[in-house]
Design a protein around this motif. Structure first.
Motif, PDB file in Angstrom:
ATOM      1  N   LEU A 136      57.766  99.155  61.160  1.00  0.00           N
ATOM      2  CA  LEU A 136      57.808  98.975  62.363  1.00  0.00           C
ATOM      3  C   LEU A 136      59.372  98.135  62.566  1.00  0.00           C
ATOM      4  O   LEU A 136      59.586  97.213  61.888  1.00  0.00           O
ATOM      5  CB  LEU A 136      56.843  98.051  63.061  1.00  0.00           C
ATOM      6  CG  LEU A 136      55.302  98.552  62.640  1.00  0.00           C
ATOM      7  CD1 LEU A 136      54.515  97.543  63.078  1.00  0.00           C
ATOM      8  CD2 LEU A 136      55.049  99.714  63.543  1.00  0.00           C
ATOM      9  N   GLU A 137      60.137  98.343  64.014  1.00  0.00           N
ATOM     10  CA  GLU A 137      60.951  97.706  64.226  1.00  0.00           C
ATOM     11  C   GLU A 137      60.464  96.830  65.357  1.00  0.00           C
ATOM     12  O   GLU A 137      60.069  97.249  66.488  1.00  0.00           O
ATOM     13  CB  GLU A 137      62.059  98.475  64.856  1.00  0.00           C
ATOM     14  CG  GLU A 137      62.835  99.080  63.826  1.00  0.00           C
ATOM     15  CD  GLU A 137      63.747  98.640  62.651  1.00  0.00           C
ATOM     16  OE1 GLU A 137      64.038  97.267  63.024  1.00  0.00           O
ATOM     17  OE2 GLU A 137      64.488  99.087  61.998  1.00  0.00           O
ATOM     18  N   LEU A 138      60.590  95.457  64.819  1.00  0.00           N
ATOM     19  CA  LEU A 138      60.030  94.651  66.174  1.00  0.00           C
ATOM     20  C   LEU A 138      61.017  93.837  66.922  1.00  0.00           C
ATOM     21  O   LEU A 138      62.084  93.624  66.280  1.00  0.00           O
ATOM     22  CB  LEU A 138      58.863  93.447  65.512  1.00  0.00           C
ATOM     23  CG  LEU A 138      57.857  94.100  64.841  1.00  0.00           C
ATOM     24  CD1 LEU A 138      56.887  92.759  64.254  1.00  0.00           C
ATOM     25  CD2 LEU A 138      56.856  94.877  65.676  1.00  0.00           C
ATOM     26  N   LEU A 139      61.051  93.782  68.238  1.00  0.00           N
ATOM     27  CA  LEU A 139      61.764  92.791  69.086  1.00  0.00           C
ATOM     28  C   LEU A 139      61.104  91.536  69.126  1.00  0.00           C
ATOM     29  O   LEU A 139      60.027  91.545  69.734  1.00  0.00           O
ATOM     30  CB  LEU A 139      62.139  93.588  70.251  1.00  0.00           C
ATOM     31  CG  LEU A 139      63.005  92.512  71.102  1.00  0.00           C
ATOM     32  CD1 LEU A 139      64.556  92.367  70.614  1.00  0.00           C
ATOM     33  CD2 LEU A 139      62.966  92.990  72.789  1.00  0.00           C
ATOM     34  N   THR A 140      61.560  90.465  68.381  1.00  0.00           N
ATOM     35  CA  THR A 140      60.679  89.110  68.486  1.00  0.00           C
ATOM     36  C   THR A 140      61.720  88.293  69.458  1.00  0.00           C
ATOM     37  O   THR A 140      62.930  88.342  69.445  1.00  0.00           O
ATOM     38  CB  THR A 140      60.642  88.684  67.054  1.00  0.00           C
ATOM     39  OG1 THR A 140      61.925  88.290  66.764  1.00  0.00           O
ATOM     40  CG2 THR A 140      59.877  89.666  66.004  1.00  0.00           C
ATOM     41  N   ARG A 141      60.983  87.087  69.761  1.00  0.00           N
ATOM     42  CA  ARG A 141      61.540  86.201  70.732  1.00  0.00           C
ATOM     43  C   ARG A 141      62.634  85.354  70.040  1.00  0.00           C
ATOM     44  O   ARG A 141      63.924  84.924  70.427  1.00  0.00           O
ATOM     45  CB  ARG A 141      60.831  85.480  71.486  1.00  0.00           C
ATOM     46  CG  ARG A 141      61.575  84.509  72.666  1.00  0.00           C
ATOM     47  CD  ARG A 141      60.554  83.985  73.579  1.00  0.00           C
ATOM     48  NE  ARG A 141      61.143  83.365  74.907  1.00  0.00           N
ATOM     49  CZ  ARG A 141      62.082  82.162  74.748  1.00  0.00           C
ATOM     50  NH1 ARG A 141      61.998  81.523  73.859  1.00  0.00           N
ATOM     51  NH2 ARG A 141      62.548  81.870  75.921  1.00  0.00           N
ATOM     52  N   HIS A 142      62.375  84.728  68.823  1.00  0.00           N
ATOM     53  CA  HIS A 142      62.914  83.867  67.995  1.00  0.00           C
ATOM     54  C   HIS A 142      63.743  84.198  66.681  1.00  0.00           C
ATOM     55  O   HIS A 142      64.755  83.766  66.386  1.00  0.00           O
ATOM     56  CB  HIS A 142      62.212  82.752  67.690  1.00  0.00           C
ATOM     57  CG  HIS A 142      61.484  81.982  68.838  1.00  0.00           C
ATOM     58  ND1 HIS A 142      60.144  82.381  69.127  1.00  0.00           N
ATOM     59  CD2 HIS A 142      61.903  81.030  69.628  1.00  0.00           C
ATOM     60  CE1 HIS A 142      59.807  81.810  70.244  1.00  0.00           C
ATOM     61  NE2 HIS A 142      60.693  80.841  70.481  1.00  0.00           N
ATOM     62  N   PHE A 143      63.399  85.508  66.513  1.00  0.00           N
ATOM     63  CA  PHE A 143      64.196  86.225  65.334  1.00  0.00           C
ATOM     64  C   PHE A 143      64.910  87.371  65.499  1.00  0.00           C
ATOM     65  O   PHE A 143      65.443  88.010  64.573  1.00  0.00           O
ATOM     66  CB  PHE A 143      63.020  86.324  64.152  1.00  0.00           C
ATOM     67  CG  PHE A 143      62.490  84.727  63.784  1.00  0.00           C
ATOM     68  CD1 PHE A 143      63.110  84.210  62.757  1.00  0.00           C
ATOM     69  CD2 PHE A 143      61.161  84.908  64.485  1.00  0.00           C
ATOM     70  CE1 PHE A 143      62.303  82.942  62.749  1.00  0.00           C
ATOM     71  CE2 PHE A 143      60.671  83.520  63.983  1.00  0.00           C
ATOM     72  CZ  PHE A 143      61.208  82.511  63.142  1.00  0.00           C
TER      73      PHE A 143
END
Length: 248
Positions: A24-31
């Motif tokens: 998975l490619e995740l868009l995270t808020r802090h990373f």
């Protein structure tokens, strides 16, 4: 990296890793954009299977010190339905931009918040809000990654804009004076208003309001050309899919 827990995230892409697992490619808020492996996610009994969907806000836990971390947990936060029709295609368009333009492990909290706000618009029933929301996100994305020139001066000379003169946003030249009949241009006053909106504390909401104005339709081809240029393509895959579906 130590284990990260309770991190807001969206799935922007997924592909098979083995018979039972996914990358998975995740868009995270802090990373920022993070790649994780979801082990066993394809198994019918996996708790991940009904959760790892695009355009849905998750809270995730992951860990590991390699380029691809291990997904430990994921929880769906609810609150909105999956977009459909043109809104769904627009959501996939946002995800393609994330994959092509964001480097991994480069956090942009403000961009994450703008993405989440745009997804909320896509899940709504107000069709008129769709295009302004997309234009606002495109502008904020380009600014966040350093590809948007200042919009209150001509790029080459730094000369201030004349409110009634028309200016175009060009991939290799920035903001330049355009002919009066050039549709891929906006009046100087509107570019200045967009810059004020970008500088506002609630920039996404402010830029959406500016992009909702009737003359802002001319912003779309300019941003499209700029995004295609920096993505290194003539047409994004999701854009081509939209064109193909409209031709059916």
């Amino acid at each position: 990296m130590t284990r990260i827990a309770d991190e807001p995230a969206f799935v922007v892409h997924r592909y098979d890793w083995s018979e039972s697992s996914l990358i998975l490619e995740l868009l995270t808020r802090h990373f920022g954009r993070v790649a994780v492996v979801a082990k066993g996610a394809k198994r019918p009994s996996s708790n991940f299977r009904p959760i790892l969907l695009p355009l849905q806000l998750l809270h995730v836990a992951f860990g590991g010190d390699g380029e691809i971390r291990t997904l430990r947990a994921a929880e769906w936060m609810g609150g909105q339905v999956m977009p459909t029709g043109d809104a769904l295609l627009s959501g996939y368009y946002l995800n393609e931009l994330m994959l092509r333009l964001l480097a991994r492990d480069d956090p942009h909290p403000a961009l994450f918040d703008a993405y989440a706000a745009t997804v909320s618009v896509l899940a709504g029933e107000d069709a008129a809000a769709l295009q302004p929301a997309l234009r606002a996100f495109e502008l904020l994305l380009l600014r966040e990654i350093g590809l948007l020139p200042t919009l209150d001066a001509q790029t080459a000379t730094l000369a201030p804009l004349e409110p009634r003169a028309r200016y175009g946003l060009r991939p290799e030249a920035g903001l330049v004076e355009a002919a009066d009949d050039d549709r891929a241009a906006l009046p100087g006053a509107q570019w200045q208003a967009l810059q004020v909106a970008l500088d506002a504390p609630a920039s996404y909401t402010a830029v959406r309001a500016e992009a909702a104005k009737p003359s802002a339709a001319d912003l779309k081809p300019q941003l499209r050309a700029l995004l295609h240029y920096h993505c290194g393509v003539t047409t994004l895959r999701t854009r081509q899919l939209m064109i193909d579906l409209q031709g059916l």
